[in-house]
Design an enzyme around this catalytic site. Structure first.
Site, PDB file in Angstrom:
ATOM      1  N   THR A  45      60.494   1.113 -49.208  1.00  0.00           N
ATOM      2  CA  THR A  45      59.673   2.275 -48.855  1.00  0.00           C
ATOM      3  C   THR A  45      60.423   3.286 -48.006  1.00  0.00           C
ATOM      4  O   THR A  45      60.194   4.492 -48.108  1.00  0.00           O
ATOM      5  CB  THR A  45      58.416   1.801 -48.088  1.00  0.00           C
TER       6      THR A  45
ATOM      7  N   ASP B 259      62.536  -1.549 -55.379  1.00  0.00           N
ATOM      8  CA  ASP B 259      61.394  -2.006 -54.587  1.00  0.00           C
ATOM      9  C   ASP B 259      61.734  -3.478 -54.317  1.00  0.00           C
ATOM     10  O   ASP B 259      62.121  -4.201 -55.244  1.00  0.00           O
ATOM     11  CB  ASP B 259      60.108  -1.907 -55.426  1.00  0.00           C
ATOM     12  N   SER B 260      61.602  -3.927 -53.087  1.00  0.00           N
ATOM     13  CA  SER B 260      62.156  -5.246 -52.762  1.00  0.00           C
ATOM     14  C   SER B 260      61.430  -6.389 -53.459  1.00  0.00           C
ATOM     15  O   SER B 260      61.912  -7.517 -53.471  1.00  0.00           O
ATOM     16  CB  SER B 260      62.186  -5.468 -51.259  1.00  0.00           C
ATOM     17  N   SER B 261      60.270  -6.094 -54.061  1.00  0.00           N
ATOM     18  CA  SER B 261      59.618  -7.161 -54.832  1.00  0.00           C
ATOM     19  C   SER B 261      60.484  -7.568 -56.015  1.00  0.00           C
ATOM     20  O   SER B 261      60.270  -8.629 -56.609  1.00  0.00           O
ATOM     21  CB  SER B 261      58.229  -6.705 -55.292  1.00  0.00           C
TER      22      SER B 261
ATOM     23  N   THR C 154      60.183  -4.060 -47.323  1.00  0.00           N
ATOM     24  CA  THR C 154      59.651  -5.090 -46.422  1.00  0.00           C
ATOM     25  C   THR C 154      59.072  -6.300 -47.163  1.00  0.00           C
ATOM     26  O   THR C 154      58.969  -7.373 -46.592  1.00  0.00           O
ATOM     27  CB  THR C 154      58.543  -4.496 -45.517  1.00  0.00           C
ATOM     28  N   ASP C 155      58.698  -6.099 -48.439  1.00  0.00           N
ATOM     29  CA  ASP C 155      57.977  -7.180 -49.133  1.00  0.00           C
ATOM     30  C   ASP C 155      58.748  -8.488 -49.152  1.00  0.00           C
ATOM     31  O   ASP C 155      58.183  -9.553 -48.903  1.00  0.00           O
ATOM     32  CB  ASP C 155      57.646  -6.754 -50.577  1.00  0.00           C
TER      33      ASP C 155
HETATM   34  N1  ASN Z   1      57.090  -2.320 -51.726  1.00  0.00           N
HETATM   35  C1  ASN Z   1      57.959  -1.950 -50.655  1.00  0.00           C
HETATM   36  C2  ASN Z   1      59.217  -2.796 -50.778  1.00  0.00           C
HETATM   37  O1  ASN Z   1      59.217  -3.919 -50.385  1.00  0.00           O
HETATM   38  C3  ASN Z   1      57.272  -2.167 -49.333  1.00  0.00           C
HETATM   39  C4  ASN Z   1      57.998  -1.610 -48.141  1.00  0.00           C
HETATM   40  O2  ASN Z   1      59.184  -1.465 -48.119  1.00  0.00           O
HETATM   41  N2  ASN Z   1      57.292  -1.301 -47.070  1.00  0.00           N
HETATM   42  O3  ASN Z   1      60.173  -2.332 -51.340  1.00  0.00           O
END
Ligand code: ASN
Length: 557
Positions: free
Chosen positions: A29, A103-105, A135-136
């Site tokens: 993000t 996206d870290s997912s 953050t994911d």
């Molecule tokens: N979906 C985002 C990620 O993990 C969430 C984030 O970074 N806050 O890439």
């Protein structure tokens, strides 16, 4: 401790020394912008997000290029620097961006390998590393990297944000600036996660909020540091330190393909667990159990039987708790039954750490089943709390020198300095024996920024250097002239110290290498404006008597 004033920070002509930090941008993000499909990561973070912000760009040297390696090729990166921090340093940084940004997912062990190898190939060029990441899955990546990196001597700090840096209200600037300053200022040789003013040990973290800025916690371990209005408050007694002489290494591969994770729930059927345990080529399972490690036994113990049979087939099963706080132990009958079936108790491991640790151990060559299970229940990188041994204290009267009566850290550091200069190994050992206070000494520096390792590098007794390095001293701090202990040892012709320092992962910086061969004119053209080629090692030693500096800080004024 002296710091820079507001006026000095505003002055573009400031000649404070620079630390170098490499930012590795993987996505998340923090760099996202809206698109027709929702938020997506955008490239060009240095130019678009950092250059326009005064806290990331003091605008004094806009076009400085720095070197970095990418996939084995030396490249030239645009760099910027921060204004001087409260620790009297600029942080100069460049960014290497992943392609594509994620996206870290969507991160997997391929991404972890890429991050680890990027740090490895740039290790000698930077003081620290900041990894920008969504953050994911951030806690998984932090855990994975901690196991992939052994004998790490420099900070690796992962961060991201809950809102994009381009949003009006965002946590991105605080998280990134805090990470940069810590990575460029403190020798915290760990994979860390920095979020919401708090530095955590990476492999202790878990994401606890999907939207709050306070998104991470390390429920079973206190933070390593906190950022306050006064600066960074590092909890040095928690920071891991080197205890052997070995160079930084990276394990390139984690075996995530043959490990699964399963959450127990009331009413779970043994055949559900069995079908997971019969996934072809499965080698490990993380079982998230209730409370202190309990799973439904069933009247006939059929779940336990399924598990026992899997263990007999060679599958490593690790018990971790669904609770975020606390640990598993065979206290209750169901937990005891799992233990008897051969399940390993993961104590207070997070699921993220358990999964990545098992993937790491399974990828190591020639590991036997008992070796893996033994390592799973011991701490490798501070990822779990181990039983603490009673602390050792000196038998009364065993230290016969005046050192025993020195109570203040300053006096002890002075005594340490003199002992190093005199080659007195025994006294050095005595000063460093015992409790945490003595570890603080290894991070102290004299008014010229020389740590005990700098002093030993130019001292008469290489054994002293070995004593320091096996008790947690770092080879990487630079003194106020920006010189490493290795540079001083080479300059002094202390061959044994040079060898030892190199074995412990020390390296010369580009400017130090060229300073050895070039003349003064060449020196002015490199970035280490304060390399002091004239200082005699003897001068360094004579500076020992005056000490009053903060622990762990590379440079003080
Ligand atoms: N979906 C985002 C990620 O993990 C969430 C984030 O970074 N806050 O890439």
């Amino acid at each position: 401790m002296g710091g820079v004033t507001f006026m000095e920070r505003e002055n573009p002509e400031s000649r404070y020394p620079e630390s170098r930090v490499l930012i590795i941008m993987t996505g998340g993000t923090i760099c996202m912008q809206p698109s027709a499909d929702g938020l997506v990561p955008m490239t060009g973070f240095l130019e678009n997000a950092m250059a326009p912000r005064p806290s990331f760009n003091d605008s004094s040297t806009p076009t400085v290029k720095i070197h970095a390696y990418k996939n084995g090729t030396k490249t030239s990166l645009d760099s910027l620097r921060t204004p001087p921090s409260a620790y009297s340093r600029h942080i100069r940084y460049g960014i290497l961006e992943f392609q594509p940004l994620l996206d870290s997912s969507s991160i997997s062990s391929i991404g972890w390998t890429e991050i680890a190898l990027t740090i490895k190939e740039n290790y000698h060029l930077f003081d620290g590393f900041v990894v920008l990441h969504g953050t994911d899955s951030l806690a998984y990546t932090a855990s994975a990297l901690s196991f992939m990196m052994s004998d790490l001597g420099k900070p690796v700090i992962l961060t991201g944000s809950q809102a994009s840096i381009f949003a009006l209200q965002s946590d991105a600037v605080d998280n990134l600036l805090g990470s940069l300053i810590i990575a460029g200022t403190f020798v915290i040789p760990e994979v860390c996660l920095f979020f919401h003013h708090t530095l955590f040990r990476g492999n202790r973290t878990t994401k606890v909020s999907a939207s709050s800025f306070e998104a991470f916690d390390s429920p079973n371990s206190d933070p390593l540091a906190k950022v306050t209005s006064l600066g960074v408050d590092v909890n040095w007694s928690l920071v891991r330190r080197p205890t052997r002489i070995a160079e930084f290494q990276v394990t390139k591969y984690l075996d995530t393909a043959h490990v699964a994770c399963l959450r127990i729930f009331p009413g779970i059927k043994p055949e559900m667990v069995d079908s997971v345990l019969r996934v072809p080529n499965l080698r490990g399972l993380i079982l998230e159990t209730f409370g202190m490690g309990n799973a439904p036994g069933g009247v006939d113990g059929s779940l336990t039987k399924v598990i026992r049979l899997a263990v007999e087939r060679g599958i490593v099963i690790v018990n971790v708790s669904q609770c975020t706080n606390g640990f598993v132990s065979p206290l209750y009958a169901p937990g005891t039954a799992l233990g008897r079936a051969g399940v390993v108790f993961g104590h207070d491991l997070t699921t993220e750490a358990a999964l990545t640790k098992l993937s790491y151990l399974l990828a190591l060559p020639n590991m036997t089943y008992p070796q893996i299970t033994t390592q799973m229940s011991h701490s490798l990188r501070g990822e779990m709390t181990e039983m603490t041994l009673p602390s050792f204290s000196h038998p009364a009267g065993s230290i016969d020198s005046a050192v025993a009566r020195l109570t203040s850290a300053e006096s002890a550091f002075t005594a340490l300095g003199y002992s190093i200069r005199n080659g007195d190994v025994r006294t050095v050992r005595e000063i460093l024996e015992g409790d945490e206070v003595n570890y603080q000494l290894l991070k102290r520096a004299d008014y010229a920024g020389n740590t005990a390792v700098h002093l030993a590098a130019v001292g008469p007794e290489p054994e002293i250097l070995r004593v320091l390095l096996t008790r947690g001293a770092s080879v990487h701090p630079r003194n106020r002239a920006n010189n490493t202990p290795l540079y001083l040892a080479e300059k002094m012709g202390n061959d044994e110290c040079v060898k030892l320092l190199r074995e412990a992962g020390a390296h010369l910086w580009e400017a130090e290498s060229s300073a050895k061969t070039s003349d003064a004119g060449d020196l002015a053209s490199n970035s280490f404006v304060e390399v002091d080629r004239e200082a005699e090692p003897a001068d360094l030693v004579s500076s020992v008597a005056d000490v009053e500096l903060d622990e762990g800080v590379k440079v003080e004024v």
